[in-house]
Each structure stands twice: as C-alpha cells, then as structure tokens.
Write a protein that holds these residues in place. Sequence first.
Motif, mmCIF file in Angstrom:
data_model
loop_
_atom_site.group_PDB
_atom_site.id
_atom_site.type_symbol
_atom_site.label_atom_id
_atom_site.label_comp_id
_atom_site.label_asym_id
_atom_site.label_seq_id
_atom_site.Cartn_x
_atom_site.Cartn_y
_atom_site.Cartn_z
ATOM 1 N N GLU A 66 0.838 -1.214 0.000
ATOM 2 C CA GLU A 66 0.000 0.000 0.000
ATOM 3 C C GLU A 66 0.869 1.259 0.000
ATOM 4 O OE1 GLU A 66 -4.038 -1.616 2.256
ATOM 5 O OE2 GLU A 66 -2.319 -0.936 3.462
ATOM 6 N N ALA A 69 2.200 1.640 -3.510
ATOM 7 C CA ALA A 69 1.114 2.065 -4.414
ATOM 8 C C ALA A 69 0.839 3.558 -4.224
ATOM 9 C CB ALA A 69 -0.148 1.242 -4.149
ATOM 10 N N ALA A 70 0.875 4.001 -2.977
ATOM 11 C CA ALA A 70 0.641 5.421 -2.701
ATOM 12 C C ALA A 70 1.772 6.272 -3.275
ATOM 13 C CB ALA A 70 0.528 5.647 -1.186
ATOM 14 N N LYS A 72 3.687 5.548 -5.857
ATOM 15 C CA LYS A 72 3.494 5.567 -7.321
ATOM 16 C C LYS A 72 2.381 6.557 -7.695
ATOM 17 C CE LYS A 72 3.235 3.653 -11.606
ATOM 18 N NZ LYS A 72 1.959 4.148 -12.072
ATOM 19 N N TRP A 73 1.297 6.540 -6.919
ATOM 20 C CA TRP A 73 0.168 7.421 -7.235
ATOM 21 C C TRP A 73 0.572 8.891 -7.061
ATOM 22 C CZ3 TRP A 73 -2.674 10.950 -4.307
ATOM 23 C CH2 TRP A 73 -3.818 11.449 -4.938
ATOM 24 N N ASP A 76 2.545 9.886 -10.006
ATOM 25 C CA ASP A 76 1.656 10.070 -11.169
ATOM 26 C C ASP A 76 0.899 11.399 -11.072
ATOM 27 O OD1 ASP A 76 2.472 7.621 -12.083
ATOM 28 O OD2 ASP A 76 0.653 6.549 -11.453
ATOM 29 N N LEU A 77 0.510 11.757 -9.866
ATOM 30 C CA LEU A 77 -0.230 13.007 -9.662
ATOM 31 C C LEU A 77 0.618 14.195 -10.120
ATOM 32 C CD1 LEU A 77 -3.051 13.641 -8.371
ATOM 33 C CD2 LEU A 77 -1.818 14.245 -6.288
ATOM 34 N N PRO A 210 -4.758 10.599 -12.432
ATOM 35 C CA PRO A 210 -4.559 10.028 -11.098
ATOM 36 C C PRO A 210 -5.648 10.411 -10.089
ATOM 37 C CG PRO A 210 -2.541 11.039 -11.912
ATOM 38 C CD PRO A 210 -3.604 11.369 -12.899
ATOM 39 N N THR A 211 -6.171 11.656 -10.161
ATOM 40 C CA THR A 211 -7.240 12.031 -9.236
ATOM 41 C C THR A 211 -8.458 11.140 -9.456
ATOM 42 O OG1 THR A 211 -6.456 14.323 -9.201
ATOM 43 C CG2 THR A 211 -8.711 13.934 -8.457
ATOM 44 N N GLU A 213 -8.372 8.192 -10.734
ATOM 45 C CA GLU A 213 -7.997 6.832 -10.329
ATOM 46 C C GLU A 213 -8.286 6.621 -8.844
ATOM 47 O OE1 GLU A 213 -3.854 6.095 -11.016
ATOM 48 O OE2 GLU A 213 -3.899 4.179 -9.941
ATOM 49 N N LEU A 214 -7.932 7.626 -8.034
ATOM 50 C CA LEU A 214 -8.204 7.526 -6.598
ATOM 51 C C LEU A 214 -9.705 7.513 -6.330
ATOM 52 C CD1 LEU A 214 -7.328 7.620 -3.594
ATOM 53 C CD2 LEU A 214 -7.454 10.118 -3.772
ATOM 54 N N ALA A 217 -11.002 4.140 -7.263
ATOM 55 C CA ALA A 217 -10.507 3.082 -6.376
ATOM 56 C C ALA A 217 -11.178 3.149 -5.004
ATOM 57 C CB ALA A 217 -8.989 3.197 -6.232
#
Length: 287
Positions: A66, A69-70, A72-73, A76-77, A210-211, A213-214, A217
């Motif tokens: 996790e 993943a955060a 990476k996110w 990406d943001l 990315p926004t 994507e969150l 998710a």
Amino acid sequence: MTTTEHTTPSPSAVDSGASASASFRAGSASGFGSAGSSTARVDTLARAVLAAVHGVIREHKVTYPEFQAAKKWLMDLGDGGEWPLFLDVFVEHAVEEVAAETQAGTTGTILGPYYLPDQVRLPAVAALPARPDEPGSSWLFQGQVRDLDGNPLAGAELDVWQNSADGFYSGFAPHLPEGNLRGVVVTDEQGRFAISTILPAPYQVPTDGPTGELIEAAGWHPWRPAHLHLLVRADGHRTITTQLYFTGAQYIDDDVARATKPELILDPQQLADGSFRSEYDFVLEPV
Ligand SMILES: [Fe+2]
C-alpha cells in the motif's frame, strides 16, 4: 427550478490537469518564503503533517504494497500536473474555512483550479462572451455590491467564470473558444450589475488521470454541483472568492469538493419564456 440533466464529458480531461498546473505556476510565487512563514512555523507545520501521515499508517496498519502504491500514485499526480486539481478539490475547503473565521461580508468558498486572470472587462449590464449557438438555459444574474455599512460600491469588479452546458471550462478544454463564459463585470454608480449568461452545469472533476484513479478506487463520485464562480473586488476592500449554487440541483448536498454553503444557494425564478433570473447582493469589508 428544474435541474439540468448532467452529461458525460467526452473530451479528455488530461489537458485540464496540465492547464491548471501551468496557470497556477504562472500566477504564484515559489518557495516557502513566499508565504511569509518563519522557520519555526514551517517546522511546526511540516512536523504536524508528517505526524498525521505517520498516525494514519499506524492506525490503519498500512502495508508495504500500500505504501508503494501510494508512492506511485503521488508520482503520477505530479507527472500528470494534477496537484492543483487534487489540492483544490480535496484540501482547499479546509483552508478556506480557516480564512473565513476572520472575515466579514459575503460568505466565501474555494477558488478551485479553473480561474484565469485578465479576462474581458464588461460594463454593469453585459452578456458573458459566448458562442453564437451556446447551449443551455438563459440566465439573468443581477444584484448590487455594497460595503459593510450598506453603501453601494461603484466600479466594483465581478470577475466571473463558469462552465458550458457540457461541463467544461474554457481554457481547460480544447473545444471551447478562449474566454468563453468568462468576464470582469464592473458595477455602475449604484453598485449594481446585471449579467446575461446561461445556467452553469454540474461537472465531473477529471476522471482519466490520477485524481480520477483515486476517486474510482475509493468508490467515490467525481461530481460537483452546478455553480457560478466569482471574485468580487473593490478598491480598499477585501476581495471575496466565492461560488453560487442552485437549490435542488444535482450533487448540491454531495459536492466532491465540499465547497457548498447554505447562504450561497440561489433559487432562480423561471420566466414565461423559459429563461431564469436570480438576484444576489455582495457585501465587502474594508481592508
Ligand atoms: Fe467550478
């Protein structure tokens, strides 16, 4: 009033994130020093933010996958230029609430990522620039700008911007002409204004980056209720940043940006010709 059925935007929202980043950088000083914060203040805030993050990790037993993943996110943001979008949608409302604690006059709310300065200057009675075939319901928005003592403020500026009926802002979507549905309206000798435009539409914050994507998710929704954005300013007075909403509109009670306030909700009257009309007065405090 009747609510406008929302439409699913078709153009890519990726342009939107990049445009918002470029616009923010152009209008902002850089470095922590630009905020006027002392070393002690930066130390306090940075420690508090890190402690809050550490607290979430410990409380929720965040795992290494996790955490990665955060990471990476977050990368990406930044790569997608979506930091202004993400912060304005999910964080700015708290900053605005703190600012509002020491402010008088008309209630404010968030600026959001879609403001563009230096738009066309218009007289007190004016139509916002629009395409010849601009879709949407005609809307006359009028009122007065006054000071805290009730004196009309002549020459006050209402810097307004709104989306088109398909949910996009000019300058952030390639299919809209520059300056569409944006303008700076200057009040008359009585501080009055009357702006002809269309009713704004509900819209999604961009969902293909990315926004989004969150949001997907986490099982949230990406919608904001229809609103008109305004900066209202006059010499010697604090500029008000606000938005006006519409009673009964979709998402009015479930704004993804948490930026609605009861005193900012209009109840437009529908006229016999099908058009709408609203009155709203603004009150500015001296600086
Ligand atoms: Fe907006």
